[in-house]
Design an enzyme around this catalytic site. Sequence first.
Site, PDB file in Angstrom:
ATOM      1  N   TYR A 140      -4.785   5.570  -1.566  1.00 21.04           N
ATOM      2  CA  TYR A 140      -5.804   4.716  -0.954  1.00 21.04           C
ATOM      3  C   TYR A 140      -7.068   5.493  -0.609  1.00 21.04           C
ATOM      4  O   TYR A 140      -8.158   4.918  -0.551  1.00 21.04           O
ATOM      5  CB  TYR A 140      -5.264   4.057   0.309  1.00 21.04           C
ATOM      6  N   LYS A 185       9.135   9.379  -4.728  1.00 15.66           N
ATOM      7  CA  LYS A 185       9.409   9.146  -6.152  1.00 15.66           C
ATOM      8  C   LYS A 185       9.432  10.503  -6.835  1.00 15.66           C
ATOM      9  O   LYS A 185       8.690  10.789  -7.793  1.00 15.66           O
ATOM     10  CB  LYS A 185       8.343   8.221  -6.759  1.00 15.66           C
ATOM     11  N   ASP A 218      12.312   3.008  -5.222  1.00 16.24           N
ATOM     12  CA  ASP A 218      12.892   1.807  -5.811  1.00 16.24           C
ATOM     13  C   ASP A 218      14.311   1.576  -5.295  1.00 16.24           C
ATOM     14  O   ASP A 218      14.713   0.450  -5.010  1.00 16.24           O
ATOM     15  CB  ASP A 218      12.855   1.866  -7.340  1.00 16.24           C
ATOM     16  N   ASP A 242       3.168   0.858   2.539  1.00 20.12           N
ATOM     17  CA  ASP A 242       2.499  -0.443   2.554  1.00 20.12           C
ATOM     18  C   ASP A 242       3.414  -1.506   1.958  1.00 20.12           C
ATOM     19  O   ASP A 242       3.571  -2.612   2.500  1.00 20.12           O
ATOM     20  CB  ASP A 242       1.196  -0.343   1.770  1.00 20.12           C
ATOM     21  N   ASP A 246       6.076  -4.484   4.218  1.00 16.14           N
ATOM     22  CA  ASP A 246       6.003  -5.927   4.011  1.00 16.14           C
ATOM     23  C   ASP A 246       7.368  -6.468   3.593  1.00 16.14           C
ATOM     24  O   ASP A 246       7.763  -7.573   3.988  1.00 16.14           O
ATOM     25  CB  ASP A 246       4.960  -6.265   2.946  1.00 16.14           C
TER      26      ASP A 246
END
Length: 358
Positions: A140, A185, A218, A242, A246
């Site tokens: 970001y 990851k 994942d 992020d 959610d």
Amino acid sequence: MRALIALLPGDGIGPEVTAQAARVLAEVGRLHGHDFELRQALVGGVAIDRAGVPLPAETVALCRDADAVLLGAVGGPRWGPNAPIRPEQGLLALRRTLGVFANLRPSAMHPRLMGASPLKPSVLRGVDVLMVRELTGGIYFGEKRREPDWAEDVCAYSADEIARVVRVAATLAKSRKGRLTSVDKANVLETSRLWREVATRVVRDDFPGVQLDHQLVDSCALRLLQKPSEYDVIVTENLFGDILTDLTAVLGGSIGMLPSASLGLGGPGLYEPVHGSAPDIAGKGVANPYGAIGSVALLLRHSLRLTPEAREVEAAIAAALEAGALPADVATGSERACSTSEAGDAVLRALALRKETR
């Protein structure tokens, strides 16, 4: 105590939910003899419309002087992703200006809301997850380039950036169940391989009593929906955090229930509900204010060090839910959905009752 709180309602439903949070904060001050000054300023789309920028200098000055910042939401279709100036730029700039690199997002299921989640009650029992998201680094904030048919967003992290947020997460894990899951990851990304190395070193050297596990993002997303009660504290980088936070909305019944705190090494913390500006329901009086009110509890705990008052707000939210003050996003079946202000009223009644019975 005396405290200055910067109030940034923002866009969409932000002003509606922030108004209820401000009522609760003022009532806590009245009940306990605190002098909370709430001073309002512009941020986001409304700031673009009135001041030409998403984060005016006056807002920055107020936030720097404040003991804490309470924000509603920013964004909306009027300021789309292709606009030259976007509300979200103001929020990112505010986070960077305040140096709030650790974003805390708790998610727990209240028994009254079991029916509001698509997950089975057997999956949700005992869920109490705290997500710690790195907030001022990663993709970001990396270098960005755009050509007509090509684009690039750079994801970069330093060892120091990783270490400081892992220390925050490990400290919180130590005060809870002592379990920390670091999400990355590392099978693909160099930033994630560095993340894993630094997290391992920090916990091994400074937090010997904390159990550290590593998990790919994942796999974590899948496991959060299958066995969420296995998690205690999760720490991860900006983009992964992020998305995962959610996702944890289903663990609390609705994204409208989730509060957040963004903390740095000093200065004011930034507190806001996890939900966005929800322009489709703005002005209708039906938005869920519990995420914003829960953010008040986090503000009391982390910025003002008023832990008993924070617990009272959390208990009042639970009592309001138990009494049936359920906004539309968590009301199910034949349950009557309450309005935004009715939910706020229910929390205020619960606070007053707790004061009377003490």
